[in-house]
Write an enzyme that holds these catalytic residues in place. Structure first.
Site, PDB file in Angstrom:
ATOM      1  N   LYS A   1     -25.697  35.925  91.332  1.00  0.00           N
ATOM      2  CA  LYS A   1     -24.151  35.939  90.877  1.00  0.00           C
ATOM      3  C   LYS A   1     -23.641  34.437  92.028  1.00  0.00           C
ATOM      4  O   LYS A   1     -22.375  34.199  90.992  1.00  0.00           O
ATOM      5  CB  LYS A   1     -23.430  37.174  91.625  1.00  0.00           C
TER       6      LYS A   1
ATOM      7  N   GLU B   1     -13.528  41.273  89.303  1.00  0.00           N
ATOM      8  CA  GLU B   1     -14.084  43.057  89.737  1.00  0.00           C
ATOM      9  C   GLU B   1     -15.482  42.462  89.687  1.00  0.00           C
ATOM     10  O   GLU B   1     -16.245  42.005  90.502  1.00  0.00           O
ATOM     11  CB  GLU B   1     -13.992  43.139  88.068  1.00  0.00           C
TER      12      GLU B   1
ATOM     13  N   SER C   1     -33.300  39.499  90.233  1.00  0.00           N
ATOM     14  CA  SER C   1     -31.258  39.131  90.524  1.00  0.00           C
ATOM     15  C   SER C   1     -31.130  38.780  91.281  1.00  0.00           C
ATOM     16  O   SER C   1     -29.861  38.361  91.985  1.00  0.00           O
ATOM     17  CB  SER C   1     -30.873  39.609  89.055  1.00  0.00           C
TER      18      SER C   1
HETATM   19  C1  LIG Z   1     -28.665  41.776  92.061  1.00  0.00           C
HETATM   20  C2  LIG Z   1     -27.774  42.304  90.428  1.00  0.00           C
HETATM   21  N1  LIG Z   1     -29.204  41.865  89.465  1.00  0.00           N
HETATM   22  C3  LIG Z   1     -28.021  42.152  87.958  1.00  0.00           C
HETATM   23  C4  LIG Z   1     -26.878  42.394  88.132  1.00  0.00           C
HETATM   24  C5  LIG Z   1     -26.096  43.011  86.860  1.00  0.00           C
HETATM   25  O1  LIG Z   1     -25.576  41.922  86.805  1.00  0.00           O
HETATM   26  P1  LIG Z   1     -25.507  40.832  85.076  1.00  0.00           P
HETATM   27  O2  LIG Z   1     -26.621  42.312  84.405  1.00  0.00           O
HETATM   28  O3  LIG Z   1     -24.637  40.144  84.668  1.00  0.00           O
HETATM   29  O4  LIG Z   1     -26.887  40.091  85.550  1.00  0.00           O
HETATM   30  C6  LIG Z   1     -25.791  42.294  88.936  1.00  0.00           C
HETATM   31  C7  LIG Z   1     -24.219  42.735  88.859  1.00  0.00           C
HETATM   32  O5  LIG Z   1     -23.881  43.861  90.056  1.00  0.00           O
HETATM   33  C8  LIG Z   1     -26.716  42.606  90.743  1.00  0.00           C
HETATM   34  O6  LIG Z   1     -25.684  42.789  91.096  1.00  0.00           O
END
Ligand SMILES: Cc1ncc(COP(=O)(O)O)c(C=O)c1O
Lengths: 404, 267
Positions: free
Chosen positions: A97, A119, A386
């Site tokens: 993020k 948000e 992620s």
């Molecule tokens: C670690 C992590 N991965 C994925 C997401 C999902 O978001 P996005 O699909 O935009 O990557 C989030 C959202 O809070 C997150 O904290």
């Protein structure tokens, strides 16, 4: 940095459309702010100083490039393929993020906006926003559903430590979508002073393209790292999809590589045979919410449905419009993984690699297990890790019957 | 001539400003809607705005959010909203009814089927809060041959060149959103509104209505000095959502509406 220019045959078009998806479906009050943001963003891309500042921040503050790590023991347990993890969990603040909030913070400065709102669902985007706001010395309010506040307490406290005001949202389903409604209401009210940092490739134009471009650093690095470390492009990319920013960031630089297949993983919750999931691309229909035309979880009257996922960051009824386009185009395959499968993958990676993943990322890991079972031994899978799972320990402990 | 056109013509002939009232369909329940609309028209409302309940009313303040929630408890949808308009038309053939809501319920019904249903039900105009004209071509193409006006919003942040474009593509009337904010907000600045409305009126022959944040007869009168019509919503919605028995609410609705109309007439 990836550059989008209208007219270069790339999507979106100048009005933010990805085929029939995307666009700008907002109250008139926001239109001029979105025009301004689009212009400032385009100008910034053409400004070498901006691009250099962004890269420097990513290197020295975020800690990029994030490693590409071969998870050999996980791969052996999973199946046949080689499995590599793109370690976004090692970024400052613990998730992808921050790539986006760094970029948008630089834009907020260029626009002279001294107040930042956001948000958040899992709290990762809220933390990443509070972090850049602290660095700017800007006032920061983060909207968060009260259900999410309950299940992501550590992140709530982190945001407070960073000087942000966390505003609980008690309307509707009390999760991410309601937090986004409330953030939009704040933005129309404080439009002159405030920049709204949307946390995913969702919302009205230019957010989907802008957030994608900021997150594309994941895929750019990954592409180079694959060539350098493995001597080839990966065969399969796997990422979880909430709004879809970590997935777009990984996928985008590979879209023209026809040998690379891509899998986006939505939250299957308690299963697609139930209504308790958060998988609009698999179980939804096109519609308009939060500024864009895209796949949504809605009933036959067009009312938005409550969603469910063990992972707060995936618990959202919409999805970024570019994913809707890539689904229809057949370029990316979108699948679902249940809460239980994600939990199993969460434990597996922790136990055999010493890496505790975020529950969101665990959805992508669970899919890697499924994909690897039917893969060849030479196949190279890259999973976007992620985020890290510190924020989820309480949720998992509760499932284990342990109170921390 | 359309009901909206006839209404604004009549007001102009009488040298009078209009009162536009807003309530949400199905609030507090489905059987309340037709009696409430009749009461508003009896008390002097010139145009009736009827909110279409939606789960995610992102441009609305707490009063209208709650009214939407009450209506959704009764599963009042776009289709049922149109049914109420048709029922109201059995009593009132004159007073224009304008639906106000969000885009997704319209898409779920289908743009063409919706336009036909709205026309058959006696709907005169439509305001879609999250549909700027850039995205409105398809909807407009379905509405205008059926004689339904797509009413466009102008905001305090809308630049003048854009106002000119909105003025030439809108129909029925232009709706000036009087504040940067959500419905029911408290920071109305009448002097600022007056200046903006004056510059909008230079660009268009369409009537200009002003709404968002107008709650009292005094505020309505002040705004009516400069606009062709004044929209009042949250204050009326609060009455319907109050603790009172429905008969009592209807009386209050009547009292506030006639006070608003009197104040506007005297301005
Ligand atoms: C670690 C992590 N991965 C994925 C997401 C999902 O978001 P996005 O699909 O935009 O990557 C989030 C959202 O809070 C997150 O904290």
């Amino acid at each position: 940095m990836y550059r989008h220019r209208a007219g270069d045959n790339e999507l979106p078009d100048s009005a933010g459309h990805f085929g029939p998806y995307g666009g700008r479906f907002v109250a008139e009050t926001l239109m001029s702010a979105l025009d301004e943001l689009t212009q400032v963003y385009q100008d910034a891309l053409d400004d070498p100083t901006f691009v250099a500042d962004f890269k420097t921040d990513l290197a020295r503050y975020v800690g990029r490039p994030s490693p590409l790590y071969e998870a050999k023991r996980f791969a052996a347990k999973a199946g046949n393929a080689r499995v590599f993890l793109k370690r976004e969990d090692l970024n400052h603040t613990g998730a992808h993020k921050i790539n986006n909030t760094i970029g948008q913070a630089l834009l907020a400065s260029r626009m002279g906006k001294r107040r930042i709102i956001a948000e958040t669902g899992a709290g990762q985007h809220g933390v990443a926003t509070a972090t850049v706001a602290a660095r700017l010395g800007a006032e920061c309010t983060v909207y968060m559903g009260s259900t999410d506040i309950e299940r992501q307490k550590p992140n709530v406290y982190r945001m407070k430590m960073l000087g942000a005001h966390v505003q609980a949202v008690d309307s509707g389903s009390k999760t991410l979508k309601d937090a986004m409604n409330e953030a939009m209401r704040d933005w129309v009210t404080n439009i002159d002073t405030t920049h709204y940092i949307i946390g995913s490739v969702a919302g009205p134009h230019p957010y989907p393209v802008m957030v994608r471009d900021f997150q594309a650093v994941i895929g750019e690095e990954c592409r180079e790292q694959c060539l350098e470390q493995i001597g080839q492009l990966p065969d399969i990319l796997i990422a979880c999809v909430g709004g879809g920013s970590n997935a777009m960031g990984l996928f985008y630089p590979f879209l023209h590589d026809s040998t690379v297949s891509m899998i986006g993983v939505e939250a299957g919750g308690e299963g697609m045979h139930t209504s308790r999931h958060a998988a609009p691309l698999n179980g939804g229909t096109p519609g308009v919410l939060h500024g864009a035309n895209t796949y949504l979880m809605a009933d036959e009257d067009g009312l938005i449905l409550d969603t469910h996922s063990i992972s707060a960051g995936l618990d959202y009824p919409g999805v970024g419009p570019e994913h809707a386009y890539l689904k229809d185009a057949g370029r990316v395959k979108y699948v679902t993984v249940t809460d239980e499968e994600a939990l199993n993958a969460f434990r597996l990676l922790s136990e055999c690699e010493g890496i505790v993943p975020a529950l969101e990322s665990a959805h992508a890991l669970a899919q890697a297990v499924k994909t690897s079972e039917s893969s060849d031994v030479e196949d190279v899978i890259v999973v976007n890790l992620s985020g890290r799972g510190d924020k989820d320990l309480e949720t998992v402990a509760r499932i284990d019957g342990v109170s921390l | 001539m359309s009901r909206l056109g006839a209404t604004f013509d009549r007001l102009q002939r009488l040298d009078e400003k209009g009162l536009i009232t807003f309530i949400t369909a199905g609030d507090p329940n489905l059987s309340a809607t037709v009696p409430a609309l009749k009461k508003l028209a009896d008390a002097g409302a010139d145009v009736l705005e009827l909110g279409v309940p939606f789960t995610d009313p992102e441009a609305d303040g707490p009063a209208i959010q709650r009214s939407s929630e009450r209506a959704l408890l009764n599963r009042v949808t776009l289709r049922k909203t149109c049914e109420q308009v048709a029922l109201f038309r059995q009593h009132d053939e004159v007073t224009p009814v304008v639906l106000m809501g969000y885009m997704n319920p319209i898409l779920a019904l289908g743009i063409d089927p919706f336009a036909q249903l709205a026309a058959d039900s006696g709907v005169d105009g439509l305001i879609v809060v999250n549909l700027p004209p850039e995205e409105a071509a398809e909807l407009n193409a379905a509405l205008s041959p059926r004689g339904i006006d797509l009413i466009l919003l102008v905001a305090p942040t809308t630049p003048i060149e854009r106002i000119e474009a909105l003025a030439s593509s809108g129909s029925g009337f232009l709706y000036y959103v009087s504040i940067k904010g959500i419905t029911g907000a408290d920071h109305l600045d009448v002097t600022d509104v007056a200046q903006r409305v004056a510059s909008i009126k230079k660009t268009t022959d369409l009537p200009v209505s002003v709404g968002f944040g107008i709650k009292t007869p005094e505020a309505a009168a002040a705004v009516a000095k400069v606009a062709d019509a004044v929209v009042v919503g949250s204050a009326l919605v609060d009455i319907l959502g109050g603790e009172n028995a429905f008969e009592e609410s209807l009386k209050e609705l009547h009292a506030l509406t006639s006070a608003l109309k009197r104040a506007i007439r005297a301005c």
